[in-house]
Design a protein around this motif. Structure first.
Motif, PDB file in Angstrom:
ATOM      1  N   VAL A 168      -3.974  -2.045  11.390  1.00  0.00           N
ATOM      2  CA  VAL A 168      -4.861  -2.682  10.611  1.00  0.00           C
ATOM      3  C   VAL A 168      -3.783  -3.021   9.942  1.00  0.00           C
ATOM      4  O   VAL A 168      -4.226  -3.717   9.306  1.00  0.00           O
ATOM      5  CB  VAL A 168      -6.610  -2.100  10.859  1.00  0.00           C
ATOM      6  N   TYR A 169      -3.816  -1.907   8.754  1.00  0.00           N
ATOM      7  CA  TYR A 169      -2.689  -2.628   7.338  1.00  0.00           C
ATOM      8  C   TYR A 169      -1.705  -2.847   7.880  1.00  0.00           C
ATOM      9  O   TYR A 169      -1.344  -3.797   6.927  1.00  0.00           O
ATOM     10  CB  TYR A 169      -2.257  -1.018   6.708  1.00  0.00           C
ATOM     11  N   ARG A 170      -1.173  -2.269   8.785  1.00  0.00           N
ATOM     12  CA  ARG A 170       0.597  -2.759   8.568  1.00  0.00           C
ATOM     13  C   ARG A 170       0.652  -3.789  10.106  1.00  0.00           C
ATOM     14  O   ARG A 170       1.372  -4.995   9.052  1.00  0.00           O
ATOM     15  CB  ARG A 170       0.650  -1.416   9.671  1.00  0.00           C
ATOM     16  N   VAL A 171      -0.351  -4.165  10.368  1.00  0.00           N
ATOM     17  CA  VAL A 171       0.053  -5.335  11.395  1.00  0.00           C
ATOM     18  C   VAL A 171      -0.665  -6.876   9.807  1.00  0.00           C
ATOM     19  O   VAL A 171       0.030  -7.961  10.319  1.00  0.00           O
ATOM     20  CB  VAL A 171      -1.360  -5.635  12.564  1.00  0.00           C
ATOM     21  N   LEU A 172      -1.951  -6.882   9.503  1.00  0.00           N
ATOM     22  CA  LEU A 172      -1.914  -7.185   8.178  1.00  0.00           C
ATOM     23  C   LEU A 172      -1.327  -7.729   7.137  1.00  0.00           C
ATOM     24  O   LEU A 172      -0.982  -8.922   7.167  1.00  0.00           O
ATOM     25  CB  LEU A 172      -3.895  -7.287   7.866  1.00  0.00           C
ATOM     26  N   GLN A 173      -0.130  -6.955   6.668  1.00  0.00           N
ATOM     27  CA  GLN A 173       1.071  -6.029   5.914  1.00  0.00           C
ATOM     28  C   GLN A 173       1.541  -7.846   6.543  1.00  0.00           C
ATOM     29  O   GLN A 173       2.469  -8.434   5.978  1.00  0.00           O
ATOM     30  CB  GLN A 173       1.813  -5.686   5.890  1.00  0.00           C
ATOM     31  N   GLU A 174       2.147  -7.894   7.846  1.00  0.00           N
ATOM     32  CA  GLU A 174       3.158  -7.963   8.666  1.00  0.00           C
ATOM     33  C   GLU A 174       2.494  -9.306   8.781  1.00  0.00           C
ATOM     34  O   GLU A 174       3.416 -10.870   8.696  1.00  0.00           O
ATOM     35  CB  GLU A 174       3.110  -7.323  10.040  1.00  0.00           C
ATOM     36  N   GLU A 175       1.231  -9.829   9.196  1.00  0.00           N
ATOM     37  CA  GLU A 175       0.906 -11.270   9.209  1.00  0.00           C
ATOM     38  C   GLU A 175       0.757 -12.062   8.140  1.00  0.00           C
ATOM     39  O   GLU A 175       1.253 -13.332   7.186  1.00  0.00           O
ATOM     40  CB  GLU A 175      -0.986 -11.393  10.172  1.00  0.00           C
ATOM     41  N   LYS A 176       0.769 -11.288   6.927  1.00  0.00           N
ATOM     42  CA  LYS A 176       1.142 -11.979   5.289  1.00  0.00           C
ATOM     43  C   LYS A 176       1.878 -12.411   5.122  1.00  0.00           C
ATOM     44  O   LYS A 176       2.753 -13.559   4.562  1.00  0.00           O
ATOM     45  CB  LYS A 176       0.228 -11.232   4.616  1.00  0.00           C
ATOM     46  N   SER A 223      -8.037   2.488  -2.459  1.00  0.00           N
ATOM     47  CA  SER A 223      -8.704   2.794  -3.314  1.00  0.00           C
ATOM     48  C   SER A 223      -6.832   3.006  -4.227  1.00  0.00           C
ATOM     49  O   SER A 223      -6.573   3.590  -3.531  1.00  0.00           O
ATOM     50  CB  SER A 223      -9.926   2.876  -4.304  1.00  0.00           C
ATOM     51  N   ALA A 224      -6.907   1.679  -5.077  1.00  0.00           N
ATOM     52  CA  ALA A 224      -5.056   2.877  -5.091  1.00  0.00           C
ATOM     53  C   ALA A 224      -5.246   3.487  -6.627  1.00  0.00           C
ATOM     54  O   ALA A 224      -4.510   4.463  -6.544  1.00  0.00           O
ATOM     55  CB  ALA A 224      -4.216   1.477  -5.799  1.00  0.00           C
ATOM     56  N   ASP A 225      -6.091   3.506  -6.794  1.00  0.00           N
ATOM     57  CA  ASP A 225      -6.408   4.688  -8.316  1.00  0.00           C
ATOM     58  C   ASP A 225      -7.840   5.084  -8.448  1.00  0.00           C
ATOM     59  O   ASP A 225      -9.378   4.186  -8.398  1.00  0.00           O
ATOM     60  CB  ASP A 225      -6.627   3.933  -9.575  1.00  0.00           C
ATOM     61  N   SER A 226      -8.201   5.757  -7.322  1.00  0.00           N
ATOM     62  CA  SER A 226      -9.785   6.599  -6.911  1.00  0.00           C
ATOM     63  C   SER A 226     -10.759   6.975  -8.500  1.00  0.00           C
ATOM     64  O   SER A 226     -11.792   6.209  -7.885  1.00  0.00           O
ATOM     65  CB  SER A 226      -9.683   7.950  -6.091  1.00  0.00           C
ATOM     66  N   ASN A 231       3.168  11.026   9.457  1.00  0.00           N
ATOM     67  CA  ASN A 231       3.804  10.828   8.180  1.00  0.00           C
ATOM     68  C   ASN A 231       3.208   9.224   8.353  1.00  0.00           C
ATOM     69  O   ASN A 231       3.685   8.583   7.328  1.00  0.00           O
ATOM     70  CB  ASN A 231       5.281  10.735   8.481  1.00  0.00           C
ATOM     71  N   MET A 232       2.974   8.855   9.509  1.00  0.00           N
ATOM     72  CA  MET A 232       2.716   7.112   8.965  1.00  0.00           C
ATOM     73  C   MET A 232       1.586   7.008   8.313  1.00  0.00           C
ATOM     74  O   MET A 232       1.270   6.250   7.635  1.00  0.00           O
ATOM     75  CB  MET A 232       2.147   6.680  10.285  1.00  0.00           C
ATOM     76  N   LYS A 233       0.425   7.969   8.077  1.00  0.00           N
ATOM     77  CA  LYS A 233      -0.579   8.148   7.306  1.00  0.00           C
ATOM     78  C   LYS A 233       0.181   8.224   5.891  1.00  0.00           C
ATOM     79  O   LYS A 233      -0.680   7.712   5.195  1.00  0.00           O
ATOM     80  CB  LYS A 233      -2.018   9.263   7.419  1.00  0.00           C
ATOM     81  N   SER A 234       1.343   9.111   5.392  1.00  0.00           N
ATOM     82  CA  SER A 234       1.341   9.607   4.547  1.00  0.00           C
ATOM     83  C   SER A 234       2.265   8.023   3.910  1.00  0.00           C
ATOM     84  O   SER A 234       1.882   7.770   2.598  1.00  0.00           O
ATOM     85  CB  SER A 234       2.636  10.584   4.118  1.00  0.00           C
ATOM     86  N   ALA A 235       2.961   7.285   4.503  1.00  0.00           N
ATOM     87  CA  ALA A 235       3.421   5.906   4.452  1.00  0.00           C
ATOM     88  C   ALA A 235       2.090   5.217   3.989  1.00  0.00           C
ATOM     89  O   ALA A 235       2.789   4.208   2.818  1.00  0.00           O
ATOM     90  CB  ALA A 235       4.241   5.923   5.032  1.00  0.00           C
ATOM     91  N   VAL A 236       1.507   4.731   4.126  1.00  0.00           N
ATOM     92  CA  VAL A 236       0.076   3.892   4.032  1.00  0.00           C
ATOM     93  C   VAL A 236      -0.160   4.308   3.103  1.00  0.00           C
ATOM     94  O   VAL A 236      -0.863   3.400   1.861  1.00  0.00           O
ATOM     95  CB  VAL A 236      -0.585   3.727   5.326  1.00  0.00           C
ATOM     96  N   THR A 237      -0.789   5.527   2.787  1.00  0.00           N
ATOM     97  CA  THR A 237      -0.867   6.066   1.190  1.00  0.00           C
ATOM     98  C   THR A 237      -0.211   5.458   0.626  1.00  0.00           C
ATOM     99  O   THR A 237      -1.560   5.790  -1.145  1.00  0.00           O
ATOM    100  CB  THR A 237      -1.592   7.812   1.514  1.00  0.00           C
ATOM    101  N   ALA A 238       0.675   5.844   0.624  1.00  0.00           N
ATOM    102  CA  ALA A 238       1.749   6.324  -0.798  1.00  0.00           C
ATOM    103  C   ALA A 238       2.008   4.332  -1.125  1.00  0.00           C
ATOM    104  O   ALA A 238       1.804   4.198  -2.638  1.00  0.00           O
ATOM    105  CB  ALA A 238       2.664   6.737  -0.471  1.00  0.00           C
ATOM    106  N   GLU A 239       2.044   3.849  -0.287  1.00  0.00           N
ATOM    107  CA  GLU A 239       1.740   2.316  -0.151  1.00  0.00           C
ATOM    108  C   GLU A 239       0.935   1.694  -0.886  1.00  0.00           C
ATOM    109  O   GLU A 239       0.359   1.239  -1.776  1.00  0.00           O
ATOM    110  CB  GLU A 239       2.425   1.714   0.984  1.00  0.00           C
ATOM    111  N   ALA A 240      -0.523   2.100  -0.731  1.00  0.00           N
ATOM    112  CA  ALA A 240      -1.856   1.557  -0.017  1.00  0.00           C
ATOM    113  C   ALA A 240      -2.684   2.159  -1.302  1.00  0.00           C
ATOM    114  O   ALA A 240      -4.075   1.154  -1.489  1.00  0.00           O
ATOM    115  CB  ALA A 240      -2.353   0.806   0.877  1.00  0.00           C
TER     116      ALA A 240
END
Length: 657
Positions: free
Chosen positions: A642-650, A606-609, A560-569
């Protein structure tokens, strides 16, 4: 084992930085490196991959000129290294970072003082020092920590400071011995980004060792080592063909029963969360699938797919096929306690140290028998959270229950019902294996008969037969950690807390460790809460909570974490090109900020492949770079982390501004 696999011969015009032929290193009667041939080209990141004791460190120290060797030849640049005098000739052109967090630095000196010390040691001109220091501090994101003592840095920051000190004299060859061991995934990603930038801007050569098999894709070329020999050498894709077989992943009803049945027919199986991964010794995928389906005809298979094996899968298969992997660990007897319910519950737990908030109102629930993973970068608050749950530290606020007992009123009762394996201390290293077991059994008040029974069980569990009288400190890390786990289990706890239990353990040791954990969870209904830096281990967990700056920022299953990041990024694209170093610079300038070098390939979000593919081909084509291929890649837990932590840092930086 003597087989070597090479993908191609070096071209005659290829410039060589390091060349070893028939290289041997012995310590007394022990052969550490056994007649290996390695050529490292100038301007590449070359990897030495293998478990502890493979011979990686011995070879690297010889290349660095700090260790002699007994046979063969070793040439570094244009100098044959065969004496102390010849080693001294090349040392100024080399930067060497030894294994271990911060071992090449001074803990009481600040970040800047450490850098200045190494600069003066290497005779860096004062007018050059400021420029180089500012550039490297900016590259490593250590600029704002100039005045912080080294001993107060996180593990990842220590490694980055060690890299700065290694690079301050601008060496042509850098030798980095397991630089990413013990650091979190974001720091590891930073580390590889720095190396890619140095490769592009300065054309340095890097010799890097790692015990993380999944880092193989980071190298242009690599050598896979085991027990002093090179099993395979070349590009990562070629090394991946070392063993013949097919990796199949299934989801099946009655997972524990299916795993027991599969173990009687297939030697290499692994439980990963709700899935089972099986290596079938059949290179033809359709035949391998049919063989597995026929064997599991009495089971309901919910999902089955053939997948590309990782290097760790191939490595284990090769050792197994040649008889170098020991027998499987014992299967546990099922427990009589199959009850459901909640094992651990935290509600807005906080811990403050003066003005610093280490844990900030975290909440989560862990059902009985579940493997629950607590993830986070160094300093995220994971260890503090565990210390509160185990009764070692009192929370500043919030409440929770562990094994049915309240943290606020029953700390002693909790300690009797749990097992705890800490990050820093789990064994008495100057006691023998048996003495450690007896000591922990005595602490928990076991009678002599029970003590003997549990001691024998732990010896079998940890595969320590024949080691009973050896000092714990003399054991290989994998055996030592399994002994520590056994000591934490001596009193049959209901819940097991493990704080980074496999840090520094080689791939074979980690696999065996997780076999034990799966049996504890699925067969004996033991609840397990584990923290880890190995993102491949996060896949083994049923549920994950990701912590950042003391807070839980994600709480879900790995899928589910992977699916959430895919939907977002969006997804990940893997781009193969003929000139990856230059291509990476082009893509970074085009604001593909997540682009990362993986050997001869580049990964980017890539948001749009379809749109991204067309733009990338145009950008690289205009730069004279040939695109050899593009394909989507499945997200790993490291990508998610990495994606989640970098988003939090930003977000933190934006709020501060």
């Amino acid at each position: 084992m003597t087989e070597q696999v090479h993908n191609s011969e070096l071209g005659e015009s290829a410039a060589i930085a390091v060349s070893a032929k028939g290289f041997c290193k012995r310590y007394g009667k022990t052969v550490a490196v056994n007649s290996i041939d390695i050529n490292i080209r100038k301007g590449e990141i070359y990897g030495l991959i293998g478990p502890d004791g493979a011979g990686k460190s011995s070879f690297m120290k010889a290349v660095a000129g700090v260790l002699s060797f007994e046979a063969g030849t070793l040439q570094v640049f244009d100098t044959m290294v065969d004496s102390e005098a010849s080693a001294e000739k090349v040392k100024q052109r080399i930067g060497f970072m030894p294994q271990g967090l911060g071992l090449n630095m001074y803990p009481d000196l600040s970040v800047e003082e450490n850098i200045d010390f190494f600069a003066r040691l290497r005779l860096v001109p004062e007018d050059e020092l400021t420029r180089r220091k500012n550039r490297l501090l900016g590259m490593t994101r250590l600029e704002k920590f100039r005045d912080r003592p080294m001993k107060n840095l996180s593990g990842g920051m220590k490694q980055k400071l060690g890299l700065v000190c290694t690079l301050i004299h601008e060496p042509e060859l850098i030798i980095l011995d397991e630089p990413t061991t013990g650091v979190d995934p974001v720091s590891r990603r930073d580390f590889w980004s720095i190396l890619a930038k140095l490769l592009r801007e300065q054309g340095i050569t890097a010799l890097v060792s790692t015990a993380y098999m999944d880092e193989a894709t980071r190298f242009q070329r690599a050598a896979l080592m085991y027990q002093g020999k090179v099993l395979a050498e070349g590009e990562p894709d070629v090394i991946g063909n070392l063993a013949q077989g097919t990796m199949i992943t299934i989801e099946v009803e009655s997972q524990a029963r299916a795993l027991l049945a599969l173990g009687k027919q297939f030697e290499q199986i692994e439980a990963v969360g709700t899935r089972i991964r099986i290596w079938v010794d059949e290179a033809d995928a359709p035949k391998a699938e049919k063989r597995l389906r026929d064997f599991l005809s009495d089971f309901t298979i919910r999902h089955l797919e053939c997948e590309s094996p990782g290097l760790e899968d191939v490595f284990v298969a090769k050792l197994r096929q040649e008889g170098d992997v020991v027998a499987a660990l014992p299967v546990f007897e099922p427990t009589t306690d199959n009850s459901d319910g909640v094992a651990i519950e935290a509600h807005e737990l906080s811990k403050r140290f003066n003005d610093f908030t280490a844990v900030d109102k975290i909440s989560f629930t862990v059902p009985k028998g579940e493997i629950f993973g607590l993830l986070g970068a160094n300093g995220a608050g994971k260890t503090t959270a565990i210390k509160m749950l185990t009764g070692i530290q009192l929370p500043s606020s919030g409440e929770g229950t562990v094994a049915g007992a309240s943290m606020a009123t029953a700390a002693q009762l909790i300690k009797q019902r749990i097992g705890y394996m800490s990050q820093a201390f789990s064994l008495y290293l100057d006691l023998s294996v048996s003495e450690n077991i007896n000591l922990f059994a005595g602490v928990y008040g076991l009678d002599p008969k029970t003590r003997r029974e549990r001691g024998a069980w732990i010896i079998e569990l940890a595969g320590l037969q024949g080691h009973e009288k050896e000092l714990a400190g003399s054991l290989p890390m994998g055996l030592r950690q399994r002994l520590a786990l056994g000591c934490a289990l001596v009193h049959k706890p209901q819940i097991l807390f493990l704080d980074e239990p496999t840090s520094g353990v080689d791939p074979l040791g980690r696999r065996r460790f997780w076999e034990i954990l799966f049996n504890l969870s699925r067969v004996q209904n033991v609840t397990i809460l584990v923290t880890t830096h190995y993102m491949s281990e996060a896949e083994h967990c049923d549920h994950l909570a990701l912590m950042y700056a003391g807070r839980v920022v994600a709480d879900d299953t790995p899928d589910n974490m992977k699916s959430a990041v895919t939907a977002e990024a969006g997804g990940l694209l893997e781009v193969s090109v003929d000139n990856p170093i230059v291509a990476l610079g082009v893509l970074e300038e085009a604001e593909y900020k997540g682009a990362a070098l993986f050997g001869r390939k580049i990964h980017l979000w890539s948001a749009d492949s379809q749109q991204s593919r067309a733009r990338i081909e145009s950008l690289l084509g205009n730069a004279g770079i040939q695109v050899l291929g593009m394909q989507a890649r499945a997200l790993s837990m490291e990508d998610v982390f990495v994606y989640r932590v970098l988003q939090e840092e930003k977000a933190t930086e934006q709020n501060a501004a």
